[in-house]
Motif scaffolding. Structure first.
Motif, PDB file in Angstrom:
ATOM      1  N   ASN A 323      -1.570   1.772   7.426  1.00  0.00           N
ATOM      2  CA  ASN A 323      -1.942   0.342   7.754  1.00  0.00           C
ATOM      3  C   ASN A 323      -0.398  -0.228   8.063  1.00  0.00           C
ATOM      4  OD1 ASN A 323      -1.801  -2.600   6.800  1.00  0.00           O
ATOM      5  ND2 ASN A 323      -3.910  -2.007   6.102  1.00  0.00           N
ATOM      6  N   THR A 324      -0.430  -1.207   9.244  1.00  0.00           N
ATOM      7  CA  THR A 324       0.630  -1.862   9.554  1.00  0.00           C
ATOM      8  C   THR A 324       0.028  -3.135   9.830  1.00  0.00           C
ATOM      9  OG1 THR A 324       1.826  -0.036  10.493  1.00  0.00           O
ATOM     10  CG2 THR A 324       2.579  -2.122  11.310  1.00  0.00           C
ATOM     11  N   GLY A 325       0.190  -4.225   8.970  1.00  0.00           N
ATOM     12  CA  GLY A 325      -0.061  -5.571   9.104  1.00  0.00           C
ATOM     13  C   GLY A 325      -1.584  -5.710   9.431  1.00  0.00           C
ATOM     14  N   ASN A 326      -1.963  -6.185  10.655  1.00  0.00           N
ATOM     15  CA  ASN A 326      -3.636  -6.320  10.761  1.00  0.00           C
ATOM     16  C   ASN A 326      -3.939  -5.230  11.463  1.00  0.00           C
ATOM     17  OD1 ASN A 326      -2.292  -6.711  13.335  1.00  0.00           O
ATOM     18  ND2 ASN A 326      -3.857  -8.281  14.011  1.00  0.00           N
ATOM     19  N   HIS A 327      -3.336  -3.878  11.824  1.00  0.00           N
ATOM     20  CA  HIS A 327      -3.864  -2.704  12.068  1.00  0.00           C
ATOM     21  C   HIS A 327      -3.789  -1.610  11.137  1.00  0.00           C
ATOM     22  CE1 HIS A 327      -2.855  -4.305  16.166  1.00  0.00           C
ATOM     23  NE2 HIS A 327      -1.750  -4.349  15.717  1.00  0.00           N
ATOM     24  N   SER A 328      -5.159  -1.267  10.856  1.00  0.00           N
ATOM     25  CA  SER A 328      -5.290  -0.501   9.459  1.00  0.00           C
ATOM     26  C   SER A 328      -6.322   0.683   9.925  1.00  0.00           C
ATOM     27  CB  SER A 328      -6.345  -1.337   8.542  1.00  0.00           C
ATOM     28  OG  SER A 328      -6.698  -0.717   7.467  1.00  0.00           O
ATOM     29  N   GLY A 329      -5.858   1.858   9.274  1.00  0.00           N
ATOM     30  CA  GLY A 329      -6.877   2.985   9.482  1.00  0.00           C
ATOM     31  C   GLY A 329      -6.479   3.921  10.649  1.00  0.00           C
ATOM     32  N   TYR A 330      -5.159   3.509  11.104  1.00  0.00           N
ATOM     33  CA  TYR A 330      -4.896   4.478  12.354  1.00  0.00           C
ATOM     34  C   TYR A 330      -4.200   5.809  11.745  1.00  0.00           C
ATOM     35  CZ  TYR A 330      -0.115   2.678  12.092  1.00  0.00           C
ATOM     36  OH  TYR A 330       1.349   2.194  11.588  1.00  0.00           O
ATOM     37  N   ILE A 331      -4.304   6.894  12.364  1.00  0.00           N
ATOM     38  CA  ILE A 331      -3.850   8.225  11.992  1.00  0.00           C
ATOM     39  C   ILE A 331      -2.766   8.771  12.774  1.00  0.00           C
ATOM     40  CG2 ILE A 331      -4.933  10.559  11.611  1.00  0.00           C
ATOM     41  CD1 ILE A 331      -7.614   9.233  12.292  1.00  0.00           C
ATOM     42  N   ALA A 332      -2.066   9.519  11.845  1.00  0.00           N
ATOM     43  CA  ALA A 332      -0.778  10.258  12.546  1.00  0.00           C
ATOM     44  C   ALA A 332      -0.761  11.809  11.967  1.00  0.00           C
ATOM     45  CB  ALA A 332       0.450   9.587  11.835  1.00  0.00           C
ATOM     46  N   ARG A 333      -0.715  12.508  12.718  1.00  0.00           N
ATOM     47  CA  ARG A 333      -0.659  13.986  12.487  1.00  0.00           C
ATOM     48  C   ARG A 333       0.832  14.341  12.445  1.00  0.00           C
ATOM     49  NH1 ARG A 333      -4.672  17.188  16.484  1.00  0.00           N
ATOM     50  NH2 ARG A 333      -4.373  18.856  15.310  1.00  0.00           N
ATOM     51  N   VAL A 334       1.206  14.698  11.065  1.00  0.00           N
ATOM     52  CA  VAL A 334       2.726  14.651  10.827  1.00  0.00           C
ATOM     53  C   VAL A 334       3.032  16.130  10.218  1.00  0.00           C
ATOM     54  CG1 VAL A 334       2.981  12.320  10.300  1.00  0.00           C
ATOM     55  CG2 VAL A 334       2.397  13.666   8.458  1.00  0.00           C
ATOM     56  N   ASP A 335       4.263  16.465  10.271  1.00  0.00           N
ATOM     57  CA  ASP A 335       4.614  17.667   9.650  1.00  0.00           C
ATOM     58  C   ASP A 335       4.411  18.245   8.392  1.00  0.00           C
ATOM     59  OD1 ASP A 335       6.916  19.746   8.340  1.00  0.00           O
ATOM     60  OD2 ASP A 335       7.333  19.974  10.700  1.00  0.00           O
ATOM     61  N   PRO A 336       3.985  19.234   8.065  1.00  0.00           N
ATOM     62  CA  PRO A 336       3.246  19.325   6.556  1.00  0.00           C
ATOM     63  C   PRO A 336       4.570  19.321   5.316  1.00  0.00           C
ATOM     64  CG  PRO A 336       3.663  21.608   7.868  1.00  0.00           C
ATOM     65  CD  PRO A 336       3.634  20.465   8.895  1.00  0.00           C
TER      66      PRO A 336
END
Length: 367
Positions: A323-336
């Motif tokens: 969640n960044t400000g009014n941008h919620s629920g976006y997805i990142a695929r990050v290193d385990p």
């Protein structure tokens, strides 16, 4: 063997246009996948080719022959449905041979074709069994075998894996891809599962509301979607979208998402300069949002502050919902190796080399 051509094909059901001006040429021996959400017209397009639906307008060719008025049995196609549609009282052999017997084919030729197909599919030891004695995957192979024995010019497959469990779907789609290579025949495959489309197709045709949006190789669809719909449909998890505006600051083009600003690479300045001041949608795939501690070398990163909402450990990677400000629920695929936890304030790196900008009015990609 044969190519398949849809030439300005329409299919109407009353006032509903199920297939809208479909024009596409499927090359001989090609594996084409029609993909899209439920109700997009992909199965209807396949049924029109099979002769199970009469087209309202346009022309369909198999090879050089127009088949608009040719009965289904004379189109030299074989179709595999979502339902296996096996006769429960018949053995596997008789299920596979049934269509050939109706054609009064020689018994020895029938036996040869059935045995050859069974060998290809690895079910030669099941020919005496009844369908109730088979697993779901085995039944699906019998349905494929029933199509193979016809030795058609074109195979049509309408969501054939929908009734299988997840592991069996992966196994069977690999078998179908292998089968295509062995038979060297034209395959047209319908699915709503974009993972199936990406892993199996030579080319993918993406449909929405009866309209063909884009047809291209899987990699080109992934890298260069023509519009926001294709961008969001191809890729799993799907692309993240952020509403905002392009602005020019100090000679640089900036995406202003209100809660964060992202400077676009200098190499893209000329592309986006004409769209400054306009409302746009910024798109970036989850695999292009990284933990800065483990970001790949050589990318152009832009750092964004975010709060962790959910983490999903996948073993070889972690899906992080942010969640960044009014941008919620976006997805990142990050290193385990990332140790993100619920509610944690983090900083993520957007790979600005792999961004997509869409015009809000037309939803088309700006290139």
């Amino acid at each position: 063997m044969a190519s398949v051509t849809y030439d300005h094909v329409y299919k109407r059901f009353g006032d509903v246009v199920a297939v809208n001006d479909l024009t596409i040429e499927v090359q001989d021996k090609e594996f084409l996948v029609l993909v899209g959400p439920s109700g997009c017209g992909k199965s209807t397009a396949l049924r029109c080719l099979a002769g199970l639906e009469e087209i309202s307008e346009g022309e369909i060719k198999i090879g050089d022959r127009v088949v608009n008025d040719v009965p289904p049995k004379d189109r030299d196609i074989a179709m595999v449905f979502q339902s296996y549609a096996l006769y429960p009282h018949m053995s596997v052999f008789d299920n596979m041979a049934f269509g050939l017997k109706l054609r009064k084919m020689d018994k020895e030729e029938i036996k040869r074709r059935v045995n050859d197909a069974a060998t290809i599919l690895g079910i030669e030891n099941l020919l005496d069994r009844k369908p109730r004695q088979l697993s779901g995957g085995q039944r699906q192979r019998v349905a494929l075998g029933r199509a193979i024995v016809r030795e058609p010019n074109v195979f049509l497959l309408d969501e054939p894996l929908s009734n299988l469990d997840a592991k069996l779907r992966v196994q069977t789609r690999a078998e179908i891809s292998k089968l295509h290579k062995q038979l060297e025949t034209t395959f047209i495959y319908v699915t709503h599962d974009q993972t199936e489309a990406m892993t199996m197709a030579d080319r993918i045709a993406v449909m929405k509301l009866g309209i063909l949006n884009q047809v291209d190789t899987p990699q080109n669809l992934y890298d260069y979607p023509v519009n926001k719909f294709v961008a969001g449909f191809i890729g799993s998890p799907s692309m993240n979208f952020f509403e905002g505006k392009l602005v020019e600051e100090g000679g640089k083009i900036i995406f202003d998402g209100s809660s964060f600003k992202l400077p676009l690479p200098d190499s893209k300045t000329d592309v986006y300069k004409a769209h400054t001041g306009k409302d746009v949608t910024f798109g970036i795939r989850p695999e292009d949002i990284h933990n800065p501690d483990f970001q790949p070398a050589g990318i152009i990163p832009a750092l964004v502050d975010a709060k962790v909402e959910v983490t999903e450990l996948m073993g070889n990677e972690i899906f992080v919902y942010l969640n960044t400000g009014n941008h919620s629920g976006y997805i990142a695929r990050v290193d385990p190796r990332s140790h993100y936890q619920f509610g944690q304030d983090v900083r993520v790196a957007f790979n600005m080399d792999n961004i997509h900008i869409f015009d809000n009015e037309t939803e088309e990609a700006i290139r």
